[in-house]
Design a protein around this motif. Sequence first.
Motif, mmCIF file in Angstrom:
data_model
loop_
_atom_site.group_PDB
_atom_site.id
_atom_site.type_symbol
_atom_site.label_atom_id
_atom_site.label_comp_id
_atom_site.label_asym_id
_atom_site.label_seq_id
_atom_site.Cartn_x
_atom_site.Cartn_y
_atom_site.Cartn_z
ATOM 1 N N THR A 111 0.624 -1.000 -0.044
ATOM 2 C CA THR A 111 0.154 0.008 0.103
ATOM 3 C C THR A 111 0.927 1.256 0.203
ATOM 4 O O THR A 111 0.521 2.075 -0.916
ATOM 5 C CB THR A 111 -0.590 -0.509 1.585
ATOM 6 O OG1 THR A 111 -1.848 -1.156 1.056
ATOM 7 C CG2 THR A 111 -1.649 1.161 1.048
ATOM 8 N N ARG A 114 2.452 1.658 -3.443
ATOM 9 C CA ARG A 114 2.188 2.236 -4.426
ATOM 10 C C ARG A 114 1.120 3.759 -4.228
ATOM 11 O O ARG A 114 0.961 4.260 -5.213
ATOM 12 C CB ARG A 114 0.233 1.118 -4.605
ATOM 13 C CG ARG A 114 1.114 0.092 -5.213
ATOM 14 C CD ARG A 114 0.085 -1.385 -5.695
ATOM 15 N NE ARG A 114 0.074 -2.499 -5.230
ATOM 16 C CZ ARG A 114 -0.028 -3.783 -5.664
ATOM 17 N NH1 ARG A 114 -2.140 -3.446 -5.911
ATOM 18 N NH2 ARG A 114 0.197 -5.002 -6.090
ATOM 19 N N TYR A 115 1.289 3.617 -2.945
ATOM 20 C CA TYR A 115 -0.461 5.537 -2.840
ATOM 21 C C TYR A 115 0.311 5.790 -1.896
ATOM 22 O O TYR A 115 -0.129 7.380 -1.881
ATOM 23 C CB TYR A 115 -1.512 4.567 -2.013
ATOM 24 C CG TYR A 115 -1.813 3.048 -2.550
ATOM 25 C CD1 TYR A 115 -2.214 3.404 -4.333
ATOM 26 C CD2 TYR A 115 -1.952 1.844 -2.374
ATOM 27 C CE1 TYR A 115 -3.297 2.408 -4.719
ATOM 28 C CE2 TYR A 115 -3.055 1.187 -3.365
ATOM 29 C CZ TYR A 115 -3.355 1.132 -4.469
ATOM 30 O OH TYR A 115 -3.638 0.325 -5.398
ATOM 31 N N LEU A 246 -3.836 8.822 1.925
ATOM 32 C CA LEU A 246 -3.003 7.729 0.998
ATOM 33 C C LEU A 246 -3.705 8.246 0.071
ATOM 34 O O LEU A 246 -5.301 7.735 -0.167
ATOM 35 C CB LEU A 246 -3.308 6.736 1.401
ATOM 36 C CG LEU A 246 -2.205 6.204 3.092
ATOM 37 C CD1 LEU A 246 -2.241 4.710 2.528
ATOM 38 C CD2 LEU A 246 -0.585 6.171 2.286
ATOM 39 N N LEU A 247 -3.058 8.973 -1.182
ATOM 40 C CA LEU A 247 -4.049 8.634 -2.398
ATOM 41 C C LEU A 247 -4.895 9.916 -2.262
ATOM 42 O O LEU A 247 -5.468 10.659 -3.680
ATOM 43 C CB LEU A 247 -4.220 7.780 -3.024
ATOM 44 C CG LEU A 247 -5.268 7.373 -4.999
ATOM 45 C CD1 LEU A 247 -3.387 7.545 -5.264
ATOM 46 C CD2 LEU A 247 -5.831 6.706 -5.040
ATOM 47 N N ARG A 251 -10.931 8.001 -1.708
ATOM 48 C CA ARG A 251 -10.158 6.531 -2.676
ATOM 49 C C ARG A 251 -9.829 5.654 -1.604
ATOM 50 O O ARG A 251 -9.121 4.556 -1.822
ATOM 51 C CB ARG A 251 -8.416 7.154 -2.652
ATOM 52 C CG ARG A 251 -8.989 9.162 -3.483
ATOM 53 C CD ARG A 251 -9.170 8.288 -4.981
ATOM 54 N NE ARG A 251 -8.538 7.461 -5.785
ATOM 55 C CZ ARG A 251 -7.789 8.646 -6.953
ATOM 56 N NH1 ARG A 251 -7.306 9.669 -6.037
ATOM 57 N NH2 ARG A 251 -6.746 7.526 -7.142
ATOM 58 N N ILE A 255 -8.079 1.922 -3.172
ATOM 59 C CA ILE A 255 -6.774 1.340 -2.153
ATOM 60 C C ILE A 255 -6.945 -0.063 -1.586
ATOM 61 O O ILE A 255 -5.915 -1.317 -0.958
ATOM 62 C CB ILE A 255 -5.980 2.391 -1.175
ATOM 63 C CG1 ILE A 255 -5.783 3.732 -1.768
ATOM 64 C CG2 ILE A 255 -5.330 1.630 -0.395
ATOM 65 C CD1 ILE A 255 -6.131 4.385 -0.443
#
Length: 410
Positions: A111, A114-115, A246-247, A251, A255
Amino acid sequence: MDFDYSPKVKELQKRLNAFMDEHVYPNEKAFFAEIAENRAKGDAWIPTKVMEDLKQKAKAAGLWNLFLPESKNGAGLTNLEYAPLCEIMGRAGWAAEAFNCSAPDTGNMETLERYASEELKEKWLKPLLEGEIRSCFAMTEPAVASSDATNIESRIVRDGDHYVINGRKWWSSGANDPRCKVFIFMGKTDPDNPNKHKQQSMIVVPRDTPGVTIVRPLPVFGFDDAPHGHGETLFENVRVPVSNILLGEGRGFEIAQGRLGPGRIHHCMRLIGLAERALEKMCQRTLKRVAFGKPIAEQTVTLERIAEARIMIDQARFLVLNAADMMDKVGNKAALKEIGMIKVAAPNMACKVIDWAIQAHGGGGVADEFLAHAYANARTLRIADGPDEVHRNQVGKLELAKYKPAKPAQ
């Protein structure tokens, strides 16, 4: 798909099996004995020397962070390439941590990879990848049926340059571990959004932030799973910087899908390794025990169960490898049905095989530490990461969709 493993994977399998034979299996009794000794002294939540030594050996052997696909930080394996390695690690329920490949850290690292922002990666991902700290994923709540994650009530409210977090979570994997230094928390930032899947967000919460309280450890069939375990956690007016989101707001579900897909492959392949070892113990035990004048292995019911176990394990393995292959080729969303199928099939298979192994051991089966832990783990995974019922509903709907008339173009 091609079910033959690549030379790269075969070499890693060979090295990993050798490591398990040399270092993991011989240390199983010592690992649990050290935890028991710490518990007798009044604190089971002390990291074991056995595990810390194994981590250093795994690092030196180049068997570290194998789970990260297509990453500069890991072995660069696809889901399909990693799956058989996960099966090997799963043969001992505690072993994955030795290779820095255990939940929830694997999902949290993926996680963050990626984010998360570069700042968050530097602060939290880097020490996680080095195995210097551990982490927790805080999603499930005691007050609602969290199998429908839109029910989650915890709040993440913007206040200037900070978010204020309030909520009660449980089954927060790793919360009790003294090495746990960071949480990934899921809660609502926009509870009035008409799209229920846009109400949630995920945010990074340092463990030592004021207002974070570990209420209690939660046992599983009497096992506390120390020194890692699962906790009930309380978040009261916890303030973290806006940059920890995050993001972006809304979102969270996006996620979660990116996080849980690979995680289900990991869980299912570890269960296959666990079931394989239970079958081995069953075969070894029934060849030695004699009842009614002949070895139990020669009794018809035992032969039938051994054969059925072999069939079920292989079926589950092929299902999981197929799901992993689809995820690599078409992505998590397109492989939704296959991921749902394995999340039902693998835990149910493992429960049945381990139960037969327990039965074959007679009274000793319920006292056997490996089998007891294995059954508790397999039974728990019929609930964790979405219960059987949710996955069956999803698979059923996707199957029915093939037979419904297409909607007319607008």
